[in-house]
Design an enzyme around this catalytic site. Structure first.
Site, PDB file in Angstrom:
ATOM      1  N   ARG A   4      28.588  27.180  80.233  1.00  0.00           N
ATOM      2  CA  ARG A   4      27.672  26.593  79.254  1.00  0.00           C
ATOM      3  C   ARG A   4      27.967  26.995  77.818  1.00  0.00           C
ATOM      4  NH1 ARG A   4      22.062  29.454  81.145  1.00  0.00           N
ATOM      5  NH2 ARG A   4      22.488  31.627  80.640  1.00  0.00           N
ATOM      6  N   GLU A   5      28.948  27.861  77.605  1.00  0.00           N
ATOM      7  CA  GLU A   5      29.274  28.334  76.256  1.00  0.00           C
ATOM      8  C   GLU A   5      30.285  27.386  75.605  1.00  0.00           C
ATOM      9  OE1 GLU A   5      30.450  32.416  76.855  1.00  0.00           O
ATOM     10  OE2 GLU A   5      28.536  32.934  77.779  1.00  0.00           O
ATOM     11  N   ARG A  29      26.537  28.419  84.472  1.00  0.00           N
ATOM     12  CA  ARG A  29      27.460  29.371  83.854  1.00  0.00           C
ATOM     13  C   ARG A  29      28.555  29.868  84.794  1.00  0.00           C
ATOM     14  NH1 ARG A  29      24.018  34.717  82.331  1.00  0.00           N
ATOM     15  NH2 ARG A  29      22.273  33.298  82.158  1.00  0.00           N
ATOM     16  N   ARG A  85      32.348  39.103  85.795  1.00  0.00           N
ATOM     17  CA  ARG A  85      31.945  40.251  86.616  1.00  0.00           C
ATOM     18  C   ARG A  85      32.917  40.427  87.781  1.00  0.00           C
ATOM     19  NH1 ARG A  85      29.246  40.071  82.796  1.00  0.00           N
ATOM     20  NH2 ARG A  85      26.998  40.386  82.518  1.00  0.00           N
ATOM     21  N   TYR A 142      26.522  33.741  73.119  1.00  0.00           N
ATOM     22  CA  TYR A 142      26.309  33.816  71.698  1.00  0.00           C
ATOM     23  C   TYR A 142      25.875  35.231  71.348  1.00  0.00           C
ATOM     24  CZ  TYR A 142      21.329  33.618  73.013  1.00  0.00           C
ATOM     25  OH  TYR A 142      20.099  33.890  73.572  1.00  0.00           O
ATOM     26  N   GLU A 177      31.673  37.326  70.666  1.00  0.00           N
ATOM     27  CA  GLU A 177      30.480  36.525  70.955  1.00  0.00           C
ATOM     28  C   GLU A 177      30.208  35.698  69.705  1.00  0.00           C
ATOM     29  OE1 GLU A 177      28.844  36.285  73.750  1.00  0.00           O
ATOM     30  OE2 GLU A 177      29.462  38.034  74.922  1.00  0.00           O
TER      31      GLU A 177
END
Length: 415
Positions: free
Chosen positions: A176-177, A232, A250, A304, A376
């Site tokens: 989603r970024e 995500r 992760r 972000y 970020e």
């Protein structure tokens, strides 16, 4: 060639099965352990999509928490916060409206644009085209395939010379970024566009190679365009679970699953059944391992928060070259701010944002790449993951300054 035009509303109708109408994003001020416990209680009773930090387990006193709530839970969540005297503000009053506002016009071209968010099919075609158009500076290779069978491309940018030191840059870890892949595309464009115009870029590309992976989590990125804008994770299936996907950042063997991660397949911070269980993370890690002799820096681009982070995130220990890394990101943040005045904070991941194990920057640092950073990008929460297209240019322009600052330092401090 004429570009086909389509209504944004039509594109959005296909972009998500969840329409997000009436959904809200909140920012809550966490003062003490009592507030931490209340947020965790809320997360246990309602379906909360944490934006920052990543999960209820990472909430700590004297911080703020951003989270997304479905429309049917809005009244209950606000009542809960008010009854317990927890201060909150509404960052996004209607997520559906924010989704529509990402796009800066009611019509959009089907072709590639550096100041628009591009679908994967458009990015893939651009990868082929930019390599074809710039044979002296750009070569493309496939380093693996995703769970759903899509090719993972790396673009090598630089003047051809054997055994050049290199910098690896990846974007699009988290689906989603969207601003993240936009930057990788911008970086490639600026590198080839300014090579013969700007002495500093020419020097960088003559002396260094840049490996650019425009989208790591391609399957997830596609899913954000077709089904769920807020997805995500990856899209892999898990035996014995109906929940899909692993949190790719992760999934690396760096304190894997020790902190800030979950062993539950349904969690947004699921670390996977084992390190590098995901085809995407394995392909990335294999490429870096195969090129360790030349890769001198690793940059992973996320959003972000407007932060520049360095190891460690899986532990509160500091890296051996802590003072050097801190001075480097301090200089990069200062350089970034010269263009539009955007302020970035910086520091070790664990203390600057939150503890999290299994990250690619920690892993690459432990592999011996001593200049390893996470960016970020914009903003600090007003738009969050839904940064409008109108901010792509400024975000990429200022980030470019910081990346070039780091790259030039690496060029002058090879090891």
């Amino acid at each position: 060639m004429l570009l086909l035009l389509a209504l944004v509303s039509v594109a959005l109708a296909h972009a998500s099965e969840e329409h997000f109408d009436g959904n809200r994003v909140y920012r809550v001020s966490v003062h003490g352990e009592d507030h931490v416990n209340l947020i965790q209680e809320l997360a246990n009773t309602k379906e909360i999509d944490f934006w920052k930090p990543d999960s209820a387990t990472q909430v700590k006193p004297l911080t703020t928490v951003d989270f997304h709530v479905k429309a049917e839970d809005v009244a209950d969540v606000e009542n809960f916060l008010e009854e317990n005297e927890v201060h909150y503000e509404v960052l996004i009053s209607n997520v559906r409206n924010a989704l529509e506002s990402q796009f800066d016009s009611h019509t959009r071209a089907s072709g590639h644009s550096y100041t628009k968010y591009n679908k994967w099919e458009t990015i893939e075609a651009w990868i082929q085209q930019v390599a074809t158009d710039n044979p002296d500076l750009v070569t493309q290779s496939v380093i693996g395939t995703t769970f759903e069978g899509r090719n993972m491309y790396v673009l090598k940018i630089g003047k051809t010379r054997p055994n050049k030191p290199a910098i690896f840059i990846d974007c699009g870890f988290h689906a989603r970024e969207w601003i993240s892949p936009a930057f990788c595309q911008w970086f490639v464009r600026e590198a080839v566009r300014t090579y013969n115009q700007e002495i500093h870029m020419k020097q960088l590309l003559d002396e260094l190679d840049f490996y650019v992976l425009p989208v790591v989590n391609i399957d997830g990125y596609v899913y954000t365009w077709t089904k769920d804008r807020m997805w995500r994770k990856t899209r892999s299936t898990m035996a014995g679970s109906s929940c899909l996907g692993v949190r790719p950042n992760r999934n690396f063997n760096a304190g894997w699953c020790e902190v800030g991660a979950s062993r539950s397949p349904c969690s947004e911070t699921y670390c996977g059944p084992a390190p590098e269980s995901e085809k995407e993370t394995k392909a990335l890690a294999d490429f870096i391992r195969n090129n360790l002799s030349t890769i001198k820096a690793y940059l992973t681009i996320h959003s972000y928060s407007q932060m520049m982070l360095y190891p460690y995130s899986y532990d509160y220990k500091l890296p051996e070259n802590y003072e050097e890394l801190n001075a480097l990101v301090k200089g990069a943040a200062k350089e970034l701010a010269t263009l539009h005045g955007t302020k970035y904070t910086y520091g070790p991941g664990a203390t600057t944002i939150y503890p999290a194990a299994g990250g690619s920057d920690d892993w690459s640092y432990d592999q011996g790449i001593k200049y390893s950073f996470t960016f970020e990008l914009r903003d600090t929460g007003f738009f969050g993951f839904l940064l409008p297209e109108s901010q792509i240019r400024q975000t990429c322009e200022e980030t470019m300054l910081a990346v070039k600052y780091i790259a030039n330092y690496v060029r002058e401090h090879l090891y």
